[in-house]
Design an enzyme around this catalytic site. Structure first.
Site, PDB file in Angstrom:
ATOM      1  CE  LYS A  22       5.732 -28.878 -29.562  1.00  0.00           C
ATOM      2  NZ  LYS A  22       5.359 -27.772 -28.659  1.00  0.00           N
ATOM      3  CG  ASN A  23       4.747 -30.473 -26.045  1.00  0.00           C
ATOM      4  OD1 ASN A  23       5.416 -29.589 -26.589  1.00  0.00           O
ATOM      5  ND2 ASN A  23       3.433 -30.546 -26.163  1.00  0.00           N
ATOM      6  CB  CYS A 115      -0.403 -17.995 -26.582  1.00  0.00           C
ATOM      7  SG  CYS A 115      -0.409 -19.534 -27.450  1.00  0.00           S
ATOM      8  NE  ARG A 120      -0.365 -21.796 -23.429  1.00  0.00           N
ATOM      9  CZ  ARG A 120       0.455 -22.511 -24.213  1.00  0.00           C
ATOM     10  NH1 ARG A 120       0.566 -22.225 -25.476  1.00  0.00           N
ATOM     11  NH2 ARG A 120       1.153 -23.514 -23.703  1.00  0.00           N
ATOM     12  CG  ASP A 310      -1.175 -30.302 -27.277  1.00  0.00           C
ATOM     13  OD1 ASP A 310      -1.703 -29.185 -27.208  1.00  0.00           O
ATOM     14  OD2 ASP A 310      -0.166 -30.615 -26.619  1.00  0.00           O
ATOM     15  NE  ARG A 402       6.153 -22.924 -31.945  1.00  0.00           N
ATOM     16  CZ  ARG A 402       5.158 -22.799 -31.073  1.00  0.00           C
ATOM     17  NH1 ARG A 402       4.070 -22.143 -31.415  1.00  0.00           N
ATOM     18  NH2 ARG A 402       5.251 -23.297 -29.871  1.00  0.00           N
TER      19      ARG A 402
HETATM   20  N1  EPU Z   1      -2.737 -22.305 -16.590  1.00  0.00           N
HETATM   21  C1  EPU Z   1      -3.001 -21.361 -15.627  1.00  0.00           C
HETATM   22  N2  EPU Z   1      -1.931 -20.844 -14.919  1.00  0.00           N
HETATM   23  C2  EPU Z   1      -0.663 -21.254 -15.137  1.00  0.00           C
HETATM   24  C3  EPU Z   1      -0.413 -22.225 -16.122  1.00  0.00           C
HETATM   25  C4  EPU Z   1      -1.470 -22.745 -16.838  1.00  0.00           C
HETATM   26  O1  EPU Z   1      -4.140 -20.981 -15.403  1.00  0.00           O
HETATM   27  O2  EPU Z   1       0.248 -20.760 -14.449  1.00  0.00           O
HETATM   28  C5  EPU Z   1      -3.873 -22.871 -17.363  1.00  0.00           C
HETATM   29  C6  EPU Z   1      -3.698 -22.679 -18.870  1.00  0.00           C
HETATM   30  O3  EPU Z   1      -4.156 -21.420 -19.291  1.00  0.00           O
HETATM   31  C7  EPU Z   1      -4.535 -23.825 -19.416  1.00  0.00           C
HETATM   32  C8  EPU Z   1      -4.297 -24.936 -18.395  1.00  0.00           C
HETATM   33  O4  EPU Z   1      -3.849 -24.275 -17.204  1.00  0.00           O
HETATM   34  O5  EPU Z   1      -5.892 -23.483 -19.409  1.00  0.00           O
HETATM   35  C9  EPU Z   1      -3.288 -25.967 -18.801  1.00  0.00           C
HETATM   36  O6  EPU Z   1      -2.105 -25.326 -19.270  1.00  0.00           O
HETATM   37  P1  EPU Z   1      -0.667 -25.965 -19.050  1.00  0.00           P
HETATM   38  O7  EPU Z   1       0.100 -25.134 -18.090  1.00  0.00           O
HETATM   39  O8  EPU Z   1      -0.812 -27.411 -18.731  1.00  0.00           O
HETATM   40  O9  EPU Z   1      -0.013 -25.784 -20.484  1.00  0.00           O
HETATM   41  P2  EPU Z   1       1.534 -25.705 -20.752  1.00  0.00           P
HETATM   42  O10 EPU Z   1       2.238 -26.526 -19.749  1.00  0.00           O
HETATM   43  O11 EPU Z   1       1.954 -24.316 -20.923  1.00  0.00           O
HETATM   44  C10 EPU Z   1       1.717 -27.826 -22.281  1.00  0.00           C
HETATM   45  C11 EPU Z   1       2.059 -28.117 -23.691  1.00  0.00           C
HETATM   46  C12 EPU Z   1       0.953 -27.623 -24.614  1.00  0.00           C
HETATM   47  C13 EPU Z   1      -0.349 -28.319 -24.205  1.00  0.00           C
HETATM   48  C14 EPU Z   1      -0.637 -28.054 -22.728  1.00  0.00           C
HETATM   49  C15 EPU Z   1      -1.860 -28.797 -22.215  1.00  0.00           C
HETATM   50  C16 EPU Z   1       4.479 -28.013 -23.750  1.00  0.00           C
HETATM   51  C17 EPU Z   1       5.690 -27.333 -24.211  1.00  0.00           C
HETATM   52  N3  EPU Z   1       3.318 -27.442 -24.052  1.00  0.00           N
HETATM   53  O12 EPU Z   1       1.621 -26.405 -22.178  1.00  0.00           O
HETATM   54  O13 EPU Z   1       1.301 -28.032 -25.915  1.00  0.00           O
HETATM   55  O14 EPU Z   1      -1.419 -27.837 -24.986  1.00  0.00           O
HETATM   56  O15 EPU Z   1       0.488 -28.466 -21.934  1.00  0.00           O
HETATM   57  O16 EPU Z   1      -1.711 -30.162 -22.372  1.00  0.00           O
HETATM   58  O17 EPU Z   1       4.543 -29.076 -23.148  1.00  0.00           O
HETATM   59  C18 EPU Z   1       1.417 -27.891 -28.259  1.00  0.00           C
HETATM   60  O18 EPU Z   1       2.304 -28.769 -28.240  1.00  0.00           O
HETATM   61  O19 EPU Z   1       0.856 -27.518 -29.323  1.00  0.00           O
HETATM   62  C19 EPU Z   1       1.003 -27.248 -27.010  1.00  0.00           C
HETATM   63  C20 EPU Z   1       0.396 -26.084 -26.975  1.00  0.00           C
END
Ligand code: EPU
Length: 425
Positions: A22-23, A115, A120, A310, A402
């Site tokens: 999915k991701n 969230c 986030r 995750d 989801r």
């Molecule tokens: N963060 C910031 N600023 C930003 C973006 C992120 O401070 O602009 C922080 C977040 O709050 C968090 C950390 O950086 O503490 C990492 O977040 P990241 O941006 O890596 O998360 P994401 O890219 O939004 C993806 C996965 C998540 C998974 C995270 C971490 C997808 C669609 N989602 O989210 O997956 O938990 O990386 O590995 O790829 C799930 O599948 O259940 C899920 C939540």
């Protein structure tokens, strides 16, 4: 709303196929906006998040066809406004921002809401796009992002206070492929899903090097072409079923279509907890046998190749009935412990404080009606229900739909006694 009835105490046995990730699919689908030619993507899991992404792409003007796992997208005539009604349903919609900006010079995307797994923010996404020339405005809950003079490559450090950002790295990579000159992303996320996106983009003609390391170099090109790509296996779905097997297999459960190199975190911790995890020679099949004397251990989530956030909830569910004391720390999303309250209602002994759960293993959980609160928390409740005494009723099943393709059917295939009860909206 659908719910799941899980009659605990059945042993699991046999084998299942793991779905496409999915991701990995979500940013790859969004990246199809970068070309006016057709892209064909295989093994896209049929889960509601990928369906939302396809709806967003259709709303942006793409022609979308889907036959089971194969998706064909042509983004010949698109416009830059992602509709709030769809974007609000899924945080990952933010990854249309980079491709729209690169292809059309502007994008309007609503700011993703709060969230349940914690804050986030998207500051790092914006920092990256700004660095290569985007101008950003915030109007009525929407981000308006524009690059009137085009995008120009730069060196950007994307490290945040919780480490690198996966979708932030993806967004910048997708915008930079069409920028003038070279972009270097320092402190990039190196998750397998980022590598898969880079492979997809390179197969369209992009020039990306270093994906999978902390430094990604992107040399801009003037246009991208259509391509054909197969999405990597879902390492989190695989990890979830590995835990299910460790908790409830009679003798062994085998998972097909996995990638050994993407499952190191879960494998190491299952072995440390006393279970047996064996891959075949090619690393695309794994067999899990429950250990004779499992023992609790410590987990601290970390960016890849560390233990994935995750998988945190699923391991917490396993530790709830593993002898000994386990300590589970989530350094990426310190508030991601909603599942603990529900596990406690089933009889688990868990204390959560300041981003850490202390789990004292009990002999057995008891079934209870429980509430799914987010995707991985729901998976944890399913795992807990497999060995609980009685029938666990998991409400708000849409959370699990989801991200897990046909979870009830896969559990049935392994011998679990599980029923989906269809409900009204
Ligand atoms: N963060 C910031 N600023 C930003 C973006 C992120 O401070 O602009 C922080 C977040 O709050 C968090 C950390 O950086 O503490 C990492 O977040 P990241 O941006 O890596 O998360 P994401 O890219 O939004 C993806 C996965 C998540 C998974 C995270 C971490 C997808 C669609 N989602 O989210 O997956 O938990 O990386 O590995 O790829 C799930 O599948 O259940 C899920 C939540």
């Amino acid at each position: 709303m659908d719910k799941l009835l899980l009659h605990g105490g059945r042993f699991l046995t046999g084998s299942i196929n793991i779905s496409g990730s999915k991701n990995a699919s979500l940013p790859i689908l969004a990246a199809s906006l970068l070309t006016d030619q057709q892209v064909v993507i295989e093994r896209v899991p049929d889960v509601s998040d990928t369906n939302y992404m396809l709806q967003i792409l259709s709303a942006l003007g793409c022609e979308v066809e889907r036959y089971s796992g194969t998706v064909k997208i042509t983004a010949a005539k698109i416009h830059p406004e992602a509709p709030y009604e769809l974007v609000r349903k899924m945080r990952a919609s933010i990854c249309v921002m980079g491709p729209l900006l690169a292809r059309l010079g502007r994008a309007s995307v609503s700011i993703p809401g709060g969230c349940v797994i914690g804050d986030r923010p998207i500051d790092l996404h914006l920092k990256g796009l700004q660095a290569i020339g985007a101008h950003i405005d915030n109007e009525g809950g929407n981000i308006l992002i524009e690059a009137k003079d085009g995008l120009t490559g730069k060196e950007v450090d994307l490290r945040g206070k919780h480490g690198p950002t996966v979708l932030g790295t993806d967004n910048l990579m997708m915008a930079a492929v069409l920028a003038e000159g070279t972009t270097i992303i320092e402190s990039a996320a190196c998750e397998p899903e980022v590598i898969d996106l880079a492979h997809f983009l390179n197969s369209m003609g992009a020039r990306i090097e270093g994906a999978g390391t902390r430094r990604i170099t992107i040399e801009g090109v003037t246009s991208l072409s259509g391509t054909h790509h197969t999405v990597i296996p879902d390492r989190i779905e695989a990890g979830t079923f590995m835990v299910a097997a460790a908790m409830a297999a009679r003798d062994a459960v085998t998972l097909n279509r996995v990638r050994q190199d993407q499952l190191t975190g879960a494998t190491e911790k299952l072995r440390e907890a006393g279970h047996f995890v064996d891959f075949n020679e090619t690393g695309d099949q794994v067999t899990i046998r429950p250990g004779h004397s499992p023992i609790g251990c410590s987990i601290s989530t970390a960016p890849h190749p560390g233990f994935p956030t995750d998988m945190q909830a699923q391991f917490t569910a396993m530790f709830a009935t593993t002898p000994g004391i386990s300590v589970v720390e989530d350094t990426i999303f310190p508030q991601r412990f909603m599942h603990c309250a529900e596990l406690t209602r089933m009889g688990a002994d868990i204390t959560v404080d300041n981003g850490t759960a202390i789990v004292h293993g009990v002999k057995q959980l008891g079934a209870a009606p429980v509430m799914a609160s987010d995707l991985r928390a729901s998976a944890a409740l399913v795992l807990a229900g497999l060995t609980a005494k009685g029938t666990t009723e998991i409400n708000r099943l849409y959370h699990i739909d989801r991200g897990y393709e046909m979870i009830d059917e896969k559990l049935l295939q392994l011998g679990a006694k599980v029923e989906r009860v269809r409900g009204s909206a």
